[in-house]
Design a protein around this motif. Structure first.
Motif, PDB file in Angstrom:
ATOM      1  N   GLU A  60     -25.546 -80.528  60.576  1.00 46.64           N
ATOM      2  CA  GLU A  60     -24.601 -79.490  60.147  1.00 46.64           C
ATOM      3  C   GLU A  60     -25.272 -78.324  59.420  1.00 46.64           C
ATOM      4  O   GLU A  60     -24.993 -77.161  59.724  1.00 46.64           O
ATOM      5  CB  GLU A  60     -23.510 -80.104  59.262  1.00 46.64           C
ATOM      6  CG  GLU A  60     -22.457 -79.126  58.811  1.00 46.64           C
ATOM      7  CD  GLU A  60     -21.663 -78.501  59.961  1.00 46.64           C
ATOM      8  OE1 GLU A  60     -21.109 -77.411  59.746  1.00 46.64           O
ATOM      9  OE2 GLU A  60     -21.612 -79.083  61.052  1.00 46.64           O
ATOM     10  N   GLN A  61     -26.134 -78.605  58.477  1.00 49.60           N
ATOM     11  CA  GLN A  61     -26.786 -77.516  57.724  1.00 49.60           C
ATOM     12  C   GLN A  61     -27.640 -76.652  58.647  1.00 49.60           C
ATOM     13  O   GLN A  61     -27.651 -75.433  58.528  1.00 49.60           O
ATOM     14  CB  GLN A  61     -27.619 -78.070  56.573  1.00 49.60           C
ATOM     15  CG  GLN A  61     -26.791 -78.547  55.401  1.00 49.60           C
ATOM     16  CD  GLN A  61     -25.904 -77.449  54.841  1.00 49.60           C
ATOM     17  OE1 GLN A  61     -24.687 -77.458  55.035  1.00 49.60           O
ATOM     18  NE2 GLN A  61     -26.485 -76.506  54.153  1.00 49.60           N
ATOM     19  N   SER A  62     -28.349 -77.282  59.556  1.00 46.96           N
ATOM     20  CA  SER A  62     -29.172 -76.528  60.510  1.00 46.96           C
ATOM     21  C   SER A  62     -28.303 -75.689  61.438  1.00 46.96           C
ATOM     22  O   SER A  62     -28.628 -74.531  61.739  1.00 46.96           O
ATOM     23  CB  SER A  62     -30.043 -77.476  61.332  1.00 46.96           C
ATOM     24  OG  SER A  62     -30.975 -78.122  60.501  1.00 46.96           O
ATOM     25  N   ALA A  63     -27.193 -76.255  61.886  1.00 45.13           N
ATOM     26  CA  ALA A  63     -26.279 -75.511  62.753  1.00 45.13           C
ATOM     27  C   ALA A  63     -25.714 -74.300  62.018  1.00 45.13           C
ATOM     28  O   ALA A  63     -25.603 -73.210  62.580  1.00 45.13           O
ATOM     29  CB  ALA A  63     -25.155 -76.420  63.239  1.00 45.13           C
ATOM     30  N   GLN A  66     -28.331 -71.667  61.922  1.00 49.00           N
ATOM     31  CA  GLN A  66     -28.419 -71.029  63.236  1.00 49.00           C
ATOM     32  C   GLN A  66     -27.301 -69.995  63.407  1.00 49.00           C
ATOM     33  O   GLN A  66     -27.554 -68.890  63.898  1.00 49.00           O
ATOM     34  CB  GLN A  66     -28.297 -72.074  64.349  1.00 49.00           C
ATOM     35  CG  GLN A  66     -29.531 -72.889  64.592  1.00 49.00           C
ATOM     36  CD  GLN A  66     -29.262 -73.912  65.673  1.00 49.00           C
ATOM     37  OE1 GLN A  66     -28.659 -74.948  65.408  1.00 49.00           O
ATOM     38  NE2 GLN A  66     -29.704 -73.606  66.886  1.00 49.00           N
ATOM     39  N   LEU A  67     -26.084 -70.368  63.049  1.00 46.65           N
ATOM     40  CA  LEU A  67     -24.951 -69.452  63.182  1.00 46.65           C
ATOM     41  C   LEU A  67     -25.127 -68.218  62.308  1.00 46.65           C
ATOM     42  O   LEU A  67     -24.841 -67.092  62.737  1.00 46.65           O
ATOM     43  CB  LEU A  67     -23.643 -70.174  62.848  1.00 46.65           C
ATOM     44  CG  LEU A  67     -23.219 -71.241  63.855  1.00 46.65           C
ATOM     45  CD1 LEU A  67     -22.077 -72.075  63.286  1.00 46.65           C
ATOM     46  CD2 LEU A  67     -22.840 -70.613  65.182  1.00 46.65           C
ATOM     47  N   HIS A  68     -25.594 -68.425  61.091  1.00 44.67           N
ATOM     48  CA  HIS A  68     -25.841 -67.296  60.195  1.00 44.67           C
ATOM     49  C   HIS A  68     -26.891 -66.357  60.805  1.00 44.67           C
ATOM     50  O   HIS A  68     -26.708 -65.136  60.828  1.00 44.67           O
ATOM     51  CB  HIS A  68     -26.293 -67.799  58.826  1.00 44.67           C
ATOM     52  CG  HIS A  68     -26.628 -66.699  57.876  1.00 44.67           C
ATOM     53  ND1 HIS A  68     -25.668 -65.884  57.327  1.00 44.67           N
ATOM     54  CD2 HIS A  68     -27.816 -66.272  57.403  1.00 44.67           C
ATOM     55  CE1 HIS A  68     -26.257 -64.988  56.552  1.00 44.67           C
ATOM     56  NE2 HIS A  68     -27.556 -65.212  56.576  1.00 44.67           N
ATOM     57  N   ARG A  69     -27.968 -66.923  61.298  1.00 50.05           N
ATOM     58  CA  ARG A  69     -29.032 -66.118  61.912  1.00 50.05           C
ATOM     59  C   ARG A  69     -28.509 -65.394  63.150  1.00 50.05           C
ATOM     60  O   ARG A  69     -28.803 -64.221  63.367  1.00 50.05           O
ATOM     61  CB  ARG A  69     -30.216 -67.021  62.267  1.00 50.05           C
ATOM     62  CG  ARG A  69     -31.358 -66.326  62.959  1.00 50.05           C
ATOM     63  CD  ARG A  69     -32.020 -65.329  62.002  1.00 50.05           C
ATOM     64  NE  ARG A  69     -33.044 -64.575  62.648  1.00 50.05           N
ATOM     65  CZ  ARG A  69     -34.341 -64.846  62.565  1.00 50.05           C
ATOM     66  NH1 ARG A  69     -34.747 -65.885  61.875  1.00 50.05           N
ATOM     67  NH2 ARG A  69     -35.214 -64.084  63.165  1.00 50.05           N
ATOM     68  N   LEU A  70     -27.725 -66.090  63.949  1.00 52.60           N
ATOM     69  CA  LEU A  70     -27.162 -65.488  65.150  1.00 52.60           C
ATOM     70  C   LEU A  70     -26.291 -64.281  64.801  1.00 52.60           C
ATOM     71  O   LEU A  70     -26.426 -63.205  65.390  1.00 52.60           O
ATOM     72  CB  LEU A  70     -26.344 -66.529  65.921  1.00 52.60           C
ATOM     73  CG  LEU A  70     -25.636 -66.062  67.183  1.00 52.60           C
ATOM     74  CD1 LEU A  70     -26.639 -65.567  68.213  1.00 52.60           C
ATOM     75  CD2 LEU A  70     -24.807 -67.187  67.757  1.00 52.60           C
ATOM     76  N   LEU A  71     -25.404 -64.435  63.825  1.00 55.00           N
ATOM     77  CA  LEU A  71     -24.551 -63.312  63.427  1.00 55.00           C
ATOM     78  C   LEU A  71     -25.353 -62.155  62.853  1.00 55.00           C
ATOM     79  O   LEU A  71     -25.067 -60.991  63.128  1.00 55.00           O
ATOM     80  CB  LEU A  71     -23.500 -63.784  62.425  1.00 55.00           C
ATOM     81  CG  LEU A  71     -22.384 -64.636  63.019  1.00 55.00           C
ATOM     82  CD1 LEU A  71     -21.493 -65.174  61.913  1.00 55.00           C
ATOM     83  CD2 LEU A  71     -21.575 -63.845  64.028  1.00 55.00           C
TER      84      LEU A  71
END
Length: 96
Positions: A60-63, A66-71
């Motif tokens: 979960e933390q890694s996901a 990833q989402l933060h970086r993607l945005l």
């Protein structure tokens, strides 16, 4: 509805109020996929439609990272693409 463009797929790809180009797909197996389609609306406005599918971590933390970086990266990408047609200001030489 306006005339079909040179890049338009014609036929069922065009909606009632737009023309759609052929999809361009970037596929990175096991990591993600991106699809880009050029679209022209009935008022002549053109835009790119992008669909992304990114594999997320099972942790979960890694996901979330990833989402933060993607945005964050998408924000930068949208700004760069939106301003690409604006000429850069010319640099002035040393003062005489």
């Amino acid at each position: 509805m306006t005339e079909h463009t040179g890049w338009c797929e014609r036929g069922h790809h065009c909606g009632a109020a737009e023309h759609r180009g052929a999809p361009i797909v970037v596929d990175v197996p096991a990591h993600g996929r991106a699809t880009l389609v050029r679209v022209r609306t009935d008022d002549g406005q053109e835009h790119a439609e992008i669909c992304l599918r990114i594999a997320l971590s099972t942790q979960e933390q890694s996901a979330r990272r990833q989402l933060h970086r993607l945005l964050s990266d998408l924000r930068i990408l949208v700004i760069r693409a939106a301003t690409a047609h604006h000429p850069r200001p010319r640099r002035r030489g040393p003062a005489a």
